[in-house]
Design a protein around this motif. Structure first.
Motif, PDB file in Angstrom:
ATOM      1  N   VAL A  60      75.176  23.392  18.520  1.00 37.99           N
ATOM      2  CA  VAL A  60      73.693  22.492  18.917  1.00 37.99           C
ATOM      3  C   VAL A  60      72.786  23.008  17.877  1.00 37.99           C
ATOM      4  O   VAL A  60      72.600  24.356  17.274  1.00 37.99           O
ATOM      5  N   SER A  61      72.219  22.101  17.459  1.00 37.67           N
ATOM      6  CA  SER A  61      71.314  22.042  16.268  1.00 37.67           C
ATOM      7  C   SER A  61      69.741  21.626  16.799  1.00 37.67           C
ATOM      8  O   SER A  61      69.820  20.510  17.493  1.00 37.67           O
ATOM      9  N   VAL A  62      68.907  22.464  16.635  1.00 35.31           N
ATOM     10  CA  VAL A  62      67.666  22.409  17.210  1.00 35.31           C
ATOM     11  C   VAL A  62      66.319  22.144  16.196  1.00 35.31           C
ATOM     12  O   VAL A  62      66.679  23.063  15.236  1.00 35.31           O
ATOM     13  N   VAL A  63      65.601  21.315  16.200  1.00 38.63           N
ATOM     14  CA  VAL A  63      64.276  21.173  15.427  1.00 38.63           C
ATOM     15  C   VAL A  63      63.179  21.323  15.818  1.00 38.63           C
ATOM     16  O   VAL A  63      63.243  20.433  17.215  1.00 38.63           O
ATOM     17  N   GLY A  64      62.193  21.867  15.744  1.00 34.39           N
ATOM     18  CA  GLY A  64      60.954  21.929  16.336  1.00 34.39           C
ATOM     19  C   GLY A  64      59.961  21.085  15.597  1.00 34.39           C
ATOM     20  O   GLY A  64      59.912  21.075  14.273  1.00 34.39           O
ATOM     21  N   VAL A  65      59.342  20.046  16.251  1.00 35.38           N
ATOM     22  CA  VAL A  65      58.387  19.136  15.548  1.00 35.38           C
ATOM     23  C   VAL A  65      56.815  19.690  15.913  1.00 35.38           C
ATOM     24  O   VAL A  65      56.016  18.688  15.698  1.00 35.38           O
ATOM     25  N   GLY A  66      56.619  20.474  16.410  1.00 38.91           N
ATOM     26  CA  GLY A  66      55.216  21.320  16.730  1.00 38.91           C
ATOM     27  C   GLY A  66      54.887  20.816  18.091  1.00 38.91           C
ATOM     28  O   GLY A  66      55.329  19.921  19.004  1.00 38.91           O
TER      29      GLY A  66
END
Length: 383
Positions: A60-66
């Protein structure tokens, strides 16, 4: 051992190593969240590892964009770009946007209708699981959690607790500068208080929440904002949601609107006295969910469904959403209750009961009404 045999053994060893469990991820599930950093941490530290453990070979790869609209807008732009390019599959499997942008994604054909195909779909019973600020999102979303605003108060200083906006106005007139909030530029709890004020006195709360949009409807709020301007003469403006809690803790104010989850976390951390309490004013104050959704052409759509089904299971909602963050469950609270001990349940629902949430937990306005409301506050209240 001759060279040919040695090469065979080396090739076989490499192949077996590649197939061995845990030797390397075969599938990467890409998650983008438009929430705060704590939502990124939640997937990174808890939900992602739990899913990987149950699904060997998946990373699982997670990215936060704000947070807020700006972050969720970035998700829209990414999906829209892939749609415009005619990509057969898109490189995002799960998105976690806010209410307003989720409605836009459904309207623009960027999301898949998946909820009826996962086992936890039947637990999505809230109004927000069907409508997102007036847009029909039924079937496209599962709420990750429900957050709610309420009035936090110090019972040592407030003996008769207001239960409505009318009663609050009367209390503030007798106790000037004992109520504090953060206006509309210092955080969403202040915005929520103003939205509740318009629901109470604007004369068209149902239309503002459900539509249809009509600019003339917003023109009828002048009296409500004039009264709010007068009300503000007797309040204290705080520097934000945390600032409201800080001033409550120091006894500088006796009441103020806050997010329930932050209030509970501060109490749990000892940053607020344990006797502090909450109340949602009638006719209601807003809250909002974040949603789990699947892009229309997600590469790993079936895996995404499994991920969201785990995230919205009663056990994960209890352990991850309620215990770790003090958020209200995104699914039917009655199915989460058996997974919680009585102390945790009572902590969450003693001041604000499930009945209070059903009666007084309101959505934010439709997007164009919301824009009008902010502009009118600035021109008619802050001038």
């Amino acid at each position: 051992m001759n060279k040919l045999l040695r090469r065979f053994h080396m090739t076989a060893a490499i192949t077996l190593a590649a197939l061995a469990p845990g030797a390397g991820a075969q599938t990467t599930l890409n998650v983008i969240t438009g929430g705060s950093q704590n939502m990124v941490d939640y997937v990174t530290d808890y939900l992602g590892p739990l899913f990987e453990k149950q699904n060997p070979g998946v990373k699982v790869s997670v990215v936060g964009v704000g947070p807020d609209d700006a972050g969720s807008q970035k998700i829209i732009e990414k999906l829209a770009a892939q749609k415009a390019a005619g990509a057969a599959v898109w490189d995002v499997d799960v998105v976690v946007p806010n209410q307003q942008k989720t409605g836009e994604m459904v309207r623009d054909g960027l999301l898949a209708k998946y909820r009826d195909s996962i086992p936890t779909g039947k637990f999505a019973i809230s109004q927000s699981s069907k409508k997102a600020l007036g847009v029909d999102v039924d079937g496209y979303v599962m709420p990750m959690f429900e957050s709610q605003t309420a009035i936090a108060y110090n019972p040592d200083l407030v003996k008769q607790v207001p239960s409505s906006y009318d009663e609050l106005r009367a209390w503030v007139s007798k106790n000037p500068k004992a109520f504090g909030y953060n206006g509309i530029k210092g955080g969403m709890s202040g915005v929520a208080f103003v939205v509740g004020w318009v629901y109470a006195y604007g004369g068209n709360a149902e239309t503002v929440q459900q539509g249809p949009y009509n600019a003339q409807a917003a023109a009828g709020w002048k009296k409500a904002f004039a009264e709010l301007k007068d009300f503000n003469r007797n309040v204290v403006f705080t520097p934000g949601n945390a600032g409201t809690l800080d001033m409550l803790n120091r006894g500088e104010i006796a009441m103020g609107p806050v997010w329930v989850d932050m209030f509970q976390s501060w109490k749990a951390d000892g940053r607020l006295p344990p006797n502090m309490k909450l109340k949602i004013l009638a006719p209601g104050m807003p809250g909002q969910p974040y949603y789990y959704a699947i892009p229309a052409k997600a590469r790993n759509a079936e895996m995404a469904k499994k991920f969201i089904a785990l995230a919205t299971s009663p056990q994960v909602q209890a352990e991850g959403i309620v215990k770790r963050f003090n958020w209200y469950p995104g699914i039917d609270a009655s199915v989460v209750k058996p997974a919680l001990d009585e102390k945790i349940w009572n902590q969450l629902f003693t001041d604000v009961t499930p009945s209070d949430l059903a009666s007084y937990g309101k959505p934010f306005p439709l997007a164009p009404f919301f824009k009008d409301l902010r502009e009118q506050y600035e021109t008619q209240v802050q001038n």
